[in-house]
Scaffold this motif. Structure first.
Motif, PDB file in Angstrom:
ATOM      1  N   GLU A   1       0.368   3.280 -16.828  1.00 44.87           N
ATOM      2  CA  GLU A   1      -0.015   1.988 -17.408  1.00 44.87           C
ATOM      3  C   GLU A   1       1.251   1.194 -17.692  1.00 44.87           C
ATOM      4  O   GLU A   1       2.155   1.686 -18.368  1.00 44.87           O
ATOM      5  CB  GLU A   1      -0.786   2.182 -18.713  1.00 44.87           C
ATOM      6  CG  GLU A   1      -1.182   0.872 -19.377  1.00 44.87           C
ATOM      7  CD  GLU A   1      -1.799   1.051 -20.753  1.00 44.87           C
ATOM      8  OE1 GLU A   1      -2.281   0.053 -21.315  1.00 44.87           O
ATOM      9  OE2 GLU A   1      -1.775   2.191 -21.268  1.00 44.87           O
TER      10      GLU A   1
ATOM     11  N   LYS B   1       0.204   4.767  -9.676  1.00 46.37           N
ATOM     12  CA  LYS B   1      -1.223   4.563  -9.912  1.00 46.37           C
ATOM     13  C   LYS B   1      -1.681   5.183 -11.219  1.00 46.37           C
ATOM     14  O   LYS B   1      -2.720   4.796 -11.775  1.00 46.37           O
ATOM     15  CB  LYS B   1      -2.025   5.148  -8.743  1.00 46.37           C
ATOM     16  CG  LYS B   1      -1.783   4.438  -7.416  1.00 46.37           C
ATOM     17  CD  LYS B   1      -2.566   5.075  -6.290  1.00 46.37           C
ATOM     18  CE  LYS B   1      -2.302   4.377  -4.964  1.00 46.37           C
ATOM     19  NZ  LYS B   1      -3.029   5.022  -3.839  1.00 46.37           N
ATOM     20  N   ASN B   2      -0.944   6.150 -11.714  1.00 42.47           N
ATOM     21  CA  ASN B   2      -1.322   6.844 -12.945  1.00 42.47           C
ATOM     22  C   ASN B   2      -0.500   6.380 -14.146  1.00 42.47           C
ATOM     23  O   ASN B   2      -0.501   7.042 -15.190  1.00 42.47           O
ATOM     24  CB  ASN B   2      -1.152   8.354 -12.764  1.00 42.47           C
ATOM     25  CG  ASN B   2      -2.012   8.898 -11.646  1.00 42.47           C
ATOM     26  OD1 ASN B   2      -3.187   8.556 -11.540  1.00 42.47           O
ATOM     27  ND2 ASN B   2      -1.431   9.746 -10.806  1.00 42.47           N
TER      28      ASN B   2
ATOM     29  N   SER C   1       0.810  -1.231   0.000  1.00 44.91           N
ATOM     30  CA  SER C   1       0.000   0.000   0.000  1.00 44.91           C
ATOM     31  C   SER C   1       0.836   1.271   0.000  1.00 44.91           C
ATOM     32  O   SER C   1       0.322   2.339  -0.333  1.00 44.91           O
ATOM     33  CB  SER C   1      -0.947   0.001   1.214  1.00 44.91           C
ATOM     34  OG  SER C   1      -0.204   0.096   2.429  1.00 44.91           O
TER      35      SER C   1
ATOM     36  N   ARG D   1      -0.092  -3.800 -11.482  1.00 38.85           N
ATOM     37  CA  ARG D   1      -1.314  -4.054 -12.253  1.00 38.85           C
ATOM     38  C   ARG D   1      -0.988  -4.125 -13.750  1.00 38.85           C
ATOM     39  O   ARG D   1      -1.744  -3.628 -14.604  1.00 38.85           O
ATOM     40  CB  ARG D   1      -2.367  -2.963 -11.990  1.00 38.85           C
ATOM     41  CG  ARG D   1      -2.663  -2.725 -10.520  1.00 38.85           C
ATOM     42  CD  ARG D   1      -3.594  -1.550 -10.276  1.00 38.85           C
ATOM     43  NE  ARG D   1      -3.210  -0.371 -11.037  1.00 38.85           N
ATOM     44  CZ  ARG D   1      -2.204   0.445 -10.722  1.00 38.85           C
ATOM     45  NH1 ARG D   1      -1.466   0.202  -9.632  1.00 38.85           N
ATOM     46  NH2 ARG D   1      -1.921   1.489 -11.460  1.00 38.85           N
TER      47      ARG D   1
ATOM     48  N   PRO E   1       3.062   6.556  -5.044  1.00 41.39           N
ATOM     49  CA  PRO E   1       1.701   6.839  -5.528  1.00 41.39           C
ATOM     50  C   PRO E   1       1.644   7.227  -7.002  1.00 41.39           C
ATOM     51  O   PRO E   1       0.589   7.102  -7.638  1.00 41.39           O
ATOM     52  CB  PRO E   1       1.235   8.000  -4.631  1.00 41.39           C
ATOM     53  CG  PRO E   1       2.489   8.609  -4.098  1.00 41.39           C
ATOM     54  CD  PRO E   1       3.456   7.480  -3.972  1.00 41.39           C
TER      55      PRO E   1
END
Length: 377
Positions: free
Chosen positions: A193, A190-191, A183, A265, A187
């Motif tokens: 790909e 997260k933006n 977590s 991801r 950060p």
């Protein structure tokens, strides 16, 4: 009596990968261009060096218009190394081998239990800092079997032992993992790909997994392979990501594919497929009358996701003939034609001594290109 003039193709496209250990993809394209023009100076030649996500991917991107960026990162042994990524208009091509590849190990030195992907994580962050919002993450040629744990560590993950300390680097250190928290990763990710580009679709563990299939190439003895496979299994269990561990590509590059799928991801795609899109290969195929592809060894692996197979498939869809060049040819005519390759020209056709083929690959490839041009143009 009338004679019909022999027509020559308006344009030859060279879309070949490296000859590993002898020539980069750029050098292959240069030598082929010289040879073809010696035999047929009137032919228009377009060269687009290609790669399938493994070592040489950044160089291929740079040769096709991406800007090269260098950064100092942590190598697989823990010492600093200089690594590069490629960037164009917000899309970065990051090659894990640049940071964590076998080329960073001294000759004859292997550290299968302790080699880390920490530097690959640093390289990804450098691409983000440079403005990348899409990252093509090419994986292959790794010195590591740590499931991407080092990479996740560099990105801010907390992988802790029973005392609350960070686990040791390397696949062997995964045995000490008690808790994992992703977590607190950077950060900015997260933006972004991330596309996991690989020429292999192995799962993380088991008989077809990272340790069993590729561990021995990295110096892992039989007992090391068993230890690493158990450690990677434990890693997936602690993360609660057994399903991801079974996904295609999870076992790529010592399991860094798993780390990318879980922590970033990432979407898995065959490396040659995504790189052909980014490098404009399909459009170039449309302009060509003859396509020349190839790599150092045309063998069974070529047929399963390697660059020549991807180029040939695209050319077949466009209705363009394809021939291949290689150092050695280890598959038959039937398999070649099934892959869409009409004929293969091998260095061993003109020089039986394999060692000379490797040492003198450049001039031999020029000679081979002359023969190809005389046959096909």
């Amino acid at each position: 009596m009338t004679t019909t003039a022999r027509t020559t193709p308006a344009r030859v496209l060279i879309a070949a990968d490296k000859f590993k250990g002898s020539l980069t993809a750029v050098e292959v394209a240069e030598r082929l261009t010289v040879g073809i023009r010696k035999a047929r100076p009137e032919v228009d030649v377009e060269a687009l060096p290609v790669a399938d996500g493994g070592d040489g991917t950044v160089a291929a991107a740079v040769a096709n218009g991406f800007a090269r960026h260098e950064v100092e990162v942590t190598g697989p042994l823990g010492a600093p190394v200089t690594a590069a990524f490629a960037l164009r208009e917000g899309t970065a091509v990051v090659e894990m081998a640049e940071a964590s590849g076998l080329q960073h190990l001294p000759p004859g030195v292997f550290v299968p239990l302790t080699a880390t992907t920490y530097g690959a994580g640093q390289l990804l962050l450098a691409a983000v800092e440079a403005g990348a919002h899409t990252i093509i993450f090419g994986v292959g040629g790794s010195a590591t079997t740590d499931g991407g744990a080092g990479m996740l560590d560099a990105l801010g993950a907390r992988l802790l032992d029973r005392d609350g300390d960070s686990i040791p680097w390397g696949g062997g250190g995964l045995r000490e993992l008690v808790s994992a928290d992703l977590s607190e990763m950077d950060p900015r990710l997260k933006n972004v790909e991330v596309v996991l580009a690989s020429d292999v679709d192995n799962p993380l563990t088991g008989p077809k997994g990272a340790a069993a299939v590729y561990g021995p190439q990295k110096g892992a003895a039989e007992e090391d392979v068993q230890l690493l496979d158990a450690a990677l299994t434990h890693f997936a269990e602690v993360l609660g990501e057994q399903e991801a561990a079974a996904s295609p590509g999870a076992g790529a590059a010592g399991g860094i594919g798993f780390g990318a799928l879980v922590g970033l991801r990432a979407r898995f795609r065959p490396g040659i497929e995504i790189l052909m899109e980014e490098l404009g290969v399909e459009a170039a195929i449309g302009r060509a009358t003859l396509v020349v592809t190839g790599e150092g060894s045309l063998d069974e692996q070529t047929l399963h996701g390697k660059a020549p197979a991807g180029v040939a498939a695209a050319a077949r869809r466009a209705g363009k003939p394809v021939v291949a060049v290689c150092g050695r040819l280890a598959i038959g005519k039937k398999d070649l034609q099934a892959a869409g390759i009409e004929k293969a020209y091998a260095l061993t056709d003109i020089e039986a001594d394999v060692e000379r083929c490797i040492a003198e690959a450049g001039p031999l490839l020029e000679t081979l290109a002359e023969r190809l041009a005389a046959d096909r143009l």
